[in-house]
Design an enzyme around this catalytic site. Structure first.
Site, PDB file in Angstrom:
ATOM      1  N   GLY A   4     -32.741  21.226  -4.345  1.00  0.00           N
ATOM      2  CA  GLY A   4     -32.320  22.442  -4.812  1.00  0.00           C
ATOM      3  C   GLY A   4     -31.886  23.254  -3.739  1.00  0.00           C
ATOM      4  N   ASN A   5     -31.608  24.643  -4.282  1.00  0.00           N
ATOM      5  CA  ASN A   5     -31.275  25.664  -3.303  1.00  0.00           C
ATOM      6  C   ASN A   5     -31.858  26.869  -3.655  1.00  0.00           C
ATOM      7  OD1 ASN A   5     -28.951  27.072  -4.272  1.00  0.00           O
ATOM      8  ND2 ASN A   5     -28.084  24.971  -4.119  1.00  0.00           N
TER       9      ASN A   5
END
Ligand code: CTP
Length: 405
Positions: free
Chosen positions: A215-216
């Protein structure tokens, strides 16, 4: 057609020297056959008497939330509700710094505050005060909050002030206030009225196995601020969002997605229906080539290698899908920022790109503020100061509106 004919206009006057200008506003609106009711704060009565407004409006003027000397009567105690239902538009002018701070925080300890909470019509606020009070960070934050709440602001003008100082803070002339009310009643003040706008927000999660993902740090705040600002300007908003813990504004269409693949499928589905598309989501550029069915077990002897493949470039494919739409992308850069963002703008065939530089303090992921540079296809490059994400959203939309013309 006279839009004011028989319209119910509720005017709230608060404590400021510009209260005297409101006598002319009431007269101008009465000439247009509007029904006017005036409510005042105690402080406002120091500048103009209730009798003046009562005579001009041909209606009773109320100052207190409570029935005076009529302790058995209940009619005044629900006046804020009946006023809220009665009005077709409410104008607070002059709006003092004190009243602005109370409204920004939802105070209901006086007639104005309680009426606002009961209001079903547009609320227009015209701040007027001395230059330093207006520029003060608290006042500016409160005004920004009022915009976020969807209230319409008539900005003060610059000139000589009652204190003898010169600067911004003057209540605009009565004709300007009346013209603004006309636009509100005509709904022409909403510059994105009935425009279909598609906004993406948040990160995407690319699954590695049933419990892990790539993810980020995107919080989704920028995209949600864009959705709120667009809705407040009259647009019909579709918000496609990755996993975030944010509440979307009311009356918009929200589509929740998790992966970049779901994001692209939904954006492409919606893209033809929209005249404006803003890709503020931080879509993963890479995703695992396969998702393991079971949790990957730790093997202390070997490192784990995950093979990744590139995802569909959604932004880069949009012009082909909808040639007429105004398409806006975001770019997060760490070096040669303007050059890289400009080349992204051409490469992806879009109309505008909003650049975040990770070198800028306060820019990018997570926080409530953002610092951006906006570059458009005509190579206009505008570096904005540090602003709240809602203000940045409004600045982006100001430029989108220009491109629509
Ligand atoms: N974006 C997209 N589809 C992707 C990846 C990103 O539509 N698969 C969009 C984002 O929503 C954002 C912009 O593209 O509007 C960001 O582009 P970015 O990821 O910075 O550009 P890339 O072309 O992937 O270049 P690089 O990561 O090498 O800077």
């Amino acid at each position: 057609m006279n839009i004011f004919q028989n319209k119910n206009i509720l005017i709230a006057v608060t404590g400021g020297i510009a209260a005297y200008k409101m006598c002319s506003v009431v007269r101008l609106l009465k000439k247009e056959n509007a029904n006017i009711k005036v409510i005042m704060t105690e402080a406002a009565t120091q500048f103009v008497t209730p009798l003046t407004f009562s005579t001009l409006s041909e209606n009773e003027v109320t100052v207190s939330l409570w029935p005076e000397n009529k302790f058995t009567s209940t009619d005044k105690s629900v006046e804020h509700i009946s006023l809220g239902l009665w009005a077709n538009v409410m104008l607070i002018a002059p709006a003092s710094a004190h009243t602005i701070s109370k409204i920004a925080n939802g105070f209901a300890d006086d007639l104005i505050g309680s009426t606002i909470l009961s209001l079903r019509c547009p609320l227009v606020i015209a701040p007027a005060m001395d230059v330093d009070m207006f520029k003060n960070e608290s006042t500016q934050k409160n005004i920004s909050k009022l915009k976020e709440l969807g209230y319409l602001i008539i900005p003060p003008e610059t000139g000589e002030l009652a204190s003898g100082l010169k600067g911004v803070g003057r209540l605009p002339e009565p004709e300007t206030l009346v013209n603004f009310l006309e636009k509100v009643l005509n709904k022409t003040c909403y510059d994105l009225k009935n425009k279909n706008i598609l906004i993406t927000a948040g990160p995407t999660f690319e699954p590695i196995d049933p419990v892990r993902f790539i993810g980020n740090y995107s919080s989704g705040k920028m995209g949600f601020a864009l959705a709120r600002a667009a809705k407040n300007r009259g647009a019909k908003v579709t918000l496609i969002t990755g996993p975030v813990s944010l509440e979307a504004p009311k009356n918009i269409k929200r589509i929740n997605v998790t992966t970049s693949q779901e994001m692209s499928k939904n954006v492409f589905n919606e893209s033809k229906k929209n005249e404006i598309i803003i890709m503020s989501a931080a879509v993963a550029d890479f995703t695992p080539t396969k998702t393991e069915k079971n949790k990957i077990k730790k093997n202390l002897k070997n490192n784990l290698t995950i093979k990744l493949k590139t995802t569909t470039d959604i932004l880069g494919s949009l012009k082909k899908k909808n040639k007429k739409a105004i398409i806006v992308g975001f770019a997060l850069e760490t070096e040669n920022e303007v050059k890289n963002a400009t080349s992204k703008l051409y490469h992806k065939n879009i109309d505008m790109i909003v650049l975040n530089s990770l070198k800028d303090k306060g820019a990018g992921f997570g926080g409530d503020n953002n610092k951006v540079t906006i570059i458009d296809k005509f190579e206009s490059i505008e570096e904005l100061p540090l602003l709240s994400k809602y203000e940045v959203a409004d600045e982006i939309l100001n430029r989108v509106v220009k491109l629509l013309k």
